[in-house]
Write a protein that holds these residues in place. Structure first.
Motif, short mmCIF file in Angstrom:
data_model
loop_
_atom_site.label_atom_id
_atom_site.label_comp_id
_atom_site.label_asym_id
_atom_site.label_seq_id
_atom_site.Cartn_x
_atom_site.Cartn_y
_atom_site.Cartn_z
N GLN A 1 31.51 29.37 32.15
CA GLN A 1 33.01 29.96 31.58
C GLN A 1 34.02 29.51 32.25
OE1 GLN A 1 30.93 34.28 30.65
NE2 GLN A 1 33.25 33.99 30.18
N ASP A 2 35.04 28.85 31.61
CA ASP A 2 36.12 28.31 32.43
C ASP A 2 37.13 29.47 32.81
OD1 ASP A 2 35.49 25.63 32.49
OD2 ASP A 2 36.15 25.31 30.64
N SER A 3 37.13 30.57 31.94
CA SER A 3 38.15 31.79 32.06
C SER A 3 37.17 32.98 31.63
CB SER A 3 39.15 31.82 30.88
OG SER A 3 38.47 31.61 29.53
N GLY A 4 37.60 34.21 32.26
CA GLY A 4 36.82 35.40 32.33
C GLY A 4 37.39 36.57 33.23
N ARG A 5 36.70 37.66 33.11
CA ARG A 5 37.62 38.54 33.99
C ARG A 5 36.00 39.02 34.83
NH1 ARG A 5 39.02 43.60 31.85
NH2 ARG A 5 40.68 43.74 33.27
N VAL A 6 36.39 39.17 36.25
CA VAL A 6 35.42 39.81 37.13
C VAL A 6 35.66 41.12 37.81
CG1 VAL A 6 35.94 38.36 38.79
CG2 VAL A 6 33.65 39.45 39.00
N LEU A 7 34.67 42.09 37.98
CA LEU A 7 35.19 43.47 38.63
C LEU A 7 34.13 43.52 39.72
CD1 LEU A 7 36.18 46.25 38.68
CD2 LEU A 7 34.33 47.06 36.92
N ASP A 8 34.66 43.89 40.86
CA ASP A 8 33.84 44.23 42.01
C ASP A 8 33.95 45.72 42.25
OD1 ASP A 8 32.28 44.58 44.34
OD2 ASP A 8 33.01 42.74 45.32
N TRP B 1 34.01 38.79 47.80
CA TRP B 1 33.50 38.12 46.53
C TRP B 1 34.36 37.64 45.48
CZ3 TRP B 1 28.25 37.09 45.73
CH2 TRP B 1 27.47 37.76 46.48
N LEU B 2 35.41 38.58 45.41
CA LEU B 2 36.48 38.18 44.40
C LEU B 2 37.37 36.92 44.65
CD1 LEU B 2 37.66 41.71 43.32
CD2 LEU B 2 36.05 40.30 42.06
N LEU B 3 37.63 36.87 45.88
CA LEU B 3 38.45 35.69 46.46
C LEU B 3 37.69 34.37 46.19
CD1 LEU B 3 40.33 37.13 49.42
CD2 LEU B 3 41.17 36.76 47.04
N ARG B 4 36.41 34.76 46.53
CA ARG B 4 35.45 33.35 46.47
C ARG B 4 35.29 33.13 44.72
NH1 ARG B 4 31.00 32.72 50.96
NH2 ARG B 4 30.38 31.09 49.87
N ALA B 5 35.09 33.94 44.19
CA ALA B 5 35.21 33.98 42.79
C ALA B 5 36.39 33.13 42.15
CB ALA B 5 34.63 35.08 41.93
N LEU B 6 37.48 33.48 42.49
CA LEU B 6 38.72 33.02 42.08
C LEU B 6 38.99 31.49 42.64
CD1 LEU B 6 41.14 36.16 42.30
CD2 LEU B 6 39.95 35.23 40.19
N ALA B 7 38.28 31.25 43.69
CA ALA B 7 38.60 29.99 44.21
C ALA B 7 37.83 29.08 43.37
CB ALA B 7 38.33 29.93 45.43
N ALA B 8 36.61 29.48 43.10
CA ALA B 8 35.59 28.71 42.01
C ALA B 8 36.04 28.50 40.81
CB ALA B 8 34.23 29.15 42.35
N ARG B 9 36.56 29.51 40.38
CA ARG B 9 37.09 29.38 38.75
C ARG B 9 38.55 29.74 38.75
NH1 ARG B 9 32.44 27.81 39.00
NH2 ARG B 9 30.96 28.03 37.24
N PRO B 10 39.37 28.67 38.61
CA PRO B 10 40.74 29.05 38.72
C PRO B 10 41.37 29.64 37.30
CG PRO B 10 40.30 26.65 39.33
CD PRO B 10 39.33 27.49 38.88
#
Length: 248
Positions: free
Chosen positions: A36-43, A51-60
């Motif tokens: 997925q190129d876009s989405g929402r992640v919750l920690d 975890w969230l910062l790594r996820a955002l870096a991997a998926r702009p």
């Protein structure tokens, strides 16, 4: 000494609060985020947002939400997000994870090493189910018994035998709740040792570097107690599994 401060200091050099190497974290996130190129992640229990910062870096194209009871950790997460230019893509909430709700569902929910916030794995699964979108994924990390725990292992953890099950039983419990593992990682002995030496070492080093701090003696004591509980107790007995789950 405040337990939240102990945790922040102990994780200074190992921001992922679980026995996982950088490579393992990257592989788990890659599988969890999917194509997925876009989405929402919750920690749930995000700490300083590693975890969230790594996820955002991997998926702009993704956006993130973190929930934690440690206000100081959330401040650091916000500062890191600002430095990385991600602050507009992340929302951070200072509250008990059990009380968190949102009007929009999430494509990915994380709770790795923080199931204690819900009093265990099974209640965590129930809470995550209410927050996921149809077809969404849950990345959850939980302890399990590699072998039957001795009295020393239980004392070292401050745990009871029933707090965890073996890996097969843990997986069966997840399946019985209507979840299917689509990926997983069992932490290696090397990952465990690196995590524990980092945890105890970071805390002890901080105490050595700040002898005049009122918490220095308590920090050294906490590091020593944790090290003893690990090396003379649960090392080789407590395992850790990170499961990527989908609902049936």
């Amino acid at each position: 000494m405040d337990r939240q401060r102990i945790s922040r200091l102990a994780h200074a050099h190992h921001p992922i609060a679980a026995p996982l190497s950088d490579g393992s974290v990257s592989r788990l996130l890659e599988r969890a985020l999917g194509g997925q190129d876009s989405g929402r992640v919750l920690d749930l229990g995000c700490g300083e947002g590693a975890w969230l910062l790594r996820a955002l870096a991997a998926r702009p194209g993704w956006r993130a939400v973190g929930v934690d009871v440690d206000a100081a950790a959330l401040t650091r997460a916000r500062e890191a997000a600002t430095t990385l230019g991600m602050v507009r893509r992340i929302g951070l909430h200072h509250r008990d994870a059990r009380e968190f709700t949102d009007r929009e569902p999430f494509d990915l929910v994380l709770c790795v090493g923080a199931t204690h916030a819900f009093d265990g794995l099974l209640p965590t699964l129930v809470a995550a189910r209410e927050l996921l979108s149809p077809g969404g994924r849950l990345l959850v990390g939980e302890g399990f018994w590699e072998r039957e725990p001795s009295r020393a292992a239980l004392d070292g953890l401050g745990a009871a035998r029933g707090d965890f099950a073996d890996l097969a039983t843990t997986t069966d419990q997840v399946l019985a709740e209507g979840w299917t593992p689509v990926y997983g990682h069992v932490s290696s002995a090397r990952e465990w040792d690196d995590y524990e030496f980092s945890w105890t070492g970071s805390l002890a080093e901080w105490a050595l570097d700040h002898p005049e701090d009122p918490d220095a003696a308590a920090a050294r004591e906490a590091a020593a107690e944790h090290r003893t509980g690990w090396l003379h107790g649960y090392r080789g007995t407590l395992g850790f599994v990170t499961l990527l789950l989908r609902r049936d």
